[in-house]
Write an enzyme that holds these catalytic residues in place. Structure first.
Site, short mmCIF file in Angstrom:
data_model
loop_
_atom_site.label_atom_id
_atom_site.label_comp_id
_atom_site.label_asym_id
_atom_site.label_seq_id
_atom_site.Cartn_x
_atom_site.Cartn_y
_atom_site.Cartn_z
N ASN A 57 -11.92 4.35 1.25
CA ASN A 57 -12.39 5.59 0.86
C ASN A 57 -13.58 5.64 0.37
OD1 ASN A 57 -12.93 8.04 -0.66
ND2 ASN A 57 -10.66 8.26 -1.62
N HIS A 98 -10.46 14.18 4.92
CA HIS A 98 -11.06 13.11 4.07
C HIS A 98 -10.25 11.81 4.04
CE1 HIS A 98 -12.55 10.83 0.65
NE2 HIS A 98 -11.69 11.22 -0.27
N CYS A 143 -15.58 13.93 -3.53
CA CYS A 143 -15.20 13.58 -1.86
C CYS A 143 -15.53 14.77 -1.05
CB CYS A 143 -13.86 13.00 -1.95
SG CYS A 143 -13.73 11.40 -3.06
C1 LIG Z 1 -3.61 4.71 -5.78
C2 LIG Z 1 -1.95 4.65 -5.36
C3 LIG Z 1 -2.14 3.93 -3.87
C4 LIG Z 1 -1.14 4.20 -6.02
O1 LIG Z 1 0.17 3.98 -5.75
P1 LIG Z 1 1.38 4.69 -6.72
O2 LIG Z 1 2.84 4.72 -5.54
O3 LIG Z 1 1.01 6.05 -7.04
O4 LIG Z 1 1.72 3.83 -7.44
P2 LIG Z 1 1.95 3.92 -8.99
O5 LIG Z 1 0.66 4.09 -9.83
O6 LIG Z 1 3.02 4.85 -9.28
O7 LIG Z 1 2.36 2.44 -9.21
C5 LIG Z 1 3.74 1.93 -8.59
C6 LIG Z 1 3.92 0.72 -8.79
O8 LIG Z 1 2.85 -0.09 -8.45
C7 LIG Z 1 2.26 -1.05 -9.35
N1 LIG Z 1 0.88 -1.17 -8.87
C8 LIG Z 1 -0.19 -0.05 -9.25
N2 LIG Z 1 -1.16 -0.73 -8.75
C9 LIG Z 1 -1.21 -1.64 -7.97
C10 LIG Z 1 -1.75 -2.44 -7.15
N3 LIG Z 1 -3.22 -2.22 -6.98
N4 LIG Z 1 -1.18 -3.65 -6.58
C11 LIG Z 1 0.20 -3.73 -6.84
N5 LIG Z 1 0.91 -3.07 -7.49
C12 LIG Z 1 0.33 -2.05 -8.02
C13 LIG Z 1 2.28 -0.29 -10.77
O9 LIG Z 1 2.27 -1.22 -11.71
C14 LIG Z 1 3.73 0.16 -10.42
O10 LIG Z 1 4.81 -0.87 -10.69
P3 LIG Z 1 6.18 -0.62 -11.22
O11 LIG Z 1 6.91 0.46 -10.16
O12 LIG Z 1 7.02 -1.74 -11.26
O13 LIG Z 1 5.97 0.06 -12.62
C15 LIG Z 1 -1.77 6.21 -5.05
O14 LIG Z 1 -1.51 6.67 -6.12
C16 LIG Z 1 -2.82 7.20 -4.41
O15 LIG Z 1 -3.04 6.70 -3.26
N6 LIG Z 1 -3.31 8.13 -4.79
C17 LIG Z 1 -4.24 8.86 -4.43
C18 LIG Z 1 -5.75 8.29 -4.52
C19 LIG Z 1 -6.57 8.84 -3.55
O16 LIG Z 1 -6.59 9.17 -2.76
N7 LIG Z 1 -7.77 9.04 -4.38
C20 LIG Z 1 -8.99 9.52 -3.67
C21 LIG Z 1 -8.70 11.27 -3.65
S1 LIG Z 1 -10.48 11.59 -3.37
#
Ligand SMILES: CC(C)(COP(=O)(O)OP(=O)(O)OC[C@H]1O[C@@H](n2cnc3c(N)ncnc32)[C@H](O)[C@@H]1OP(=O)(O)O)[C@@H](O)C(=O)NCCC(=O)NCCS
Length: 333
Positions: free
Chosen positions: A289, A258, A122
């Site tokens: 993204n 980004h 990225c």
């Molecule tokens: C991916 C992202 C949106 C996930 O959000 P998060 O708040 O970290 O979510 P978590 O993995 O901690 O999961 C939280 C809850 O949502 C649930 N969950 C995870 N993915 C899910 C989805 N796609 N849909 C619904 N629920 C989901 C999990 O099971 C968890 O449930 P629980 O609380 O009952 O255990 C977030 O981590 C993110 O944006 N990260 C950066 C990604 C990014 O920018 N990447 C590119 C960088 S170049």
């Protein structure tokens, strides 16, 4: 022995034109939620993404790159034959060698321009802009075409809850060339290889071939760790790029981070204490993204919407797998 002659470029480089290509098919959250047991509401709330563009069979990495590059060349008023170097940032050109940049340089009609790909995920586009600026100022090239392009849909598992709603496709391009005034500030860049596993291809090619049922290896991401790293560490990098360019937040016109996650964009703007006058790119809502393509796509959108005007200063910052990052201040062409 006498000393070698060295090349000398121009004192300053700038972005001369910006172009983009957005795949035709827009895919709303509703189309992908079933496979990941999610909802439109969850995706919008956690990432700000409403829809993304997914490339069709003819919208290849090469085709999207050429389309974006043609727009950038036209807007820059530069003919393809004036391009001395083509730098393509991508992680989704599916052939180990040769570089897709060579085919793109040929299709565009450059005159045997140097052409190569860079892999900084990225962060790749901002790496390319830094290199292009130094090539022009050092005399290795007069005009450089920098392209950020991805077809992440080819390497995304549609059933992976952590990535399926995030990654998407598209291409953006800029022409970098000589300028009478400074148009690209010093780069602040780096990598943190201790986090190599945070975002990665799930298996290397040898592991894929050795497996019983070989299939396309997809990207995997430790979303939470990446989120924390980006939201907390990248503000410092952005501030340093502003300091090194001699631009205060009050002088800044646009912020083009980004497009990883709307919450990361908001967190960065908050911790950098950007005043409300700074326009912030939010292309992610409709584009997802697009990795290396995200910054030039967002930049193109801000220019098209009239939010970024010629002569404005814009802070670019990109970060991702590696973990790698790069930031610089540029002047809008
Ligand atoms: C991916 C992202 C949106 C996930 O959000 P998060 O708040 O970290 O979510 P978590 O993995 O901690 O999961 C939280 C809850 O949502 C649930 N969950 C995870 N993915 C899910 C989805 N796609 N849909 C619904 N629920 C989901 C999990 O099971 C968890 O449930 P629980 O609380 O009952 O255990 C977030 O981590 C993110 O944006 N990260 C950066 C990604 C990014 O920018 N990447 C590119 C960088 S170049």
């Amino acid at each position: 022995m006498t000393g070698l002659a060295t090349s000398t470029g121009t004192p300053y480089a700038a972005i001369l034109g910006v172009g983009a290509y957005r795949p035709v098919r827009s895919v709303p959250n509703a189309e992908i939620v079933e496979a990941i047991d999610s909802s439109d509401e969850w995706i919008q709330q956690r990432s700000g993404i409403k829809s993304r563009r997914i490339a069709g069979p003819d919208e290849t990495v090469q085709a999207m790159s050429v389309a974006a590059a043609r727009v950038a060349l036209e807007r820059a008023g530069v003919d393809a034959r004036q391009i001395d170097c083509v730098v393509v940032a991508t992680v989704s050109h599916m052939m180990q060698t040769p570089a897709i940049a060579t085919a793109i340089a040929y299709e565009l009609g450059t005159d045997d321009a140097a052409a190569f790909d860079i892999s900084a995920a990225c962060a790749g586009f901002c790496h390319g802009v830094a290199m292009a600026s130094d090539f022009v100022r050092g005399g290795s090239a007069r005009h450089v075409l920098v392209i950020g392009v991805e077809r992440l849909s080819d390497i995304t598992d549609p059933t992976d809850r952590g990535t399926a709603f995030i990654f998407a496709d598209g291409a953006g391009a800029v022409v970098v060339g000589p300028s009478d005034t400074p148009g690209i500030g010093p780069v602040v860049w780096g990598s943190q290889g201790e986090h190599f596993d945070h975002i990665r291809q799930v298996e290397d090619w040898r592991e894929v071939i050795a497996s019983e049922k070989p299939s396309m290896p997809h990207l995997t991401m430790q979303g939470n760790a990446v989120f924390r790293w980006a939201a907390f560490s990248m503000a410092k990098v952005g501030r340093e790029a502003l300091d090194r360019a001699g631009v205060s937040v009050d002088d800044l016109d646009c912020f083009v981070p980004h497009q990883a996650n709307m919450r990361i964009i908001d967190a960065l703007a908050r911790s950098m204490k950007l005043p409300a006058t700074v326009k912030i790119a939010r292309d992610i809502a409709e584009m997802g993204n697009t990795s290396a393509a995200s910054v030039p796509l967002a930049l193109d959108r801000m220019i098209a919407d009239g939010e970024a005007k010629s002569g404005d200063t814009a802070l670019l910052i990109a970060f991702g797998a590696g973990l790698a990052y790069a930031a610089q201040v540029v002047v809008i062409p």
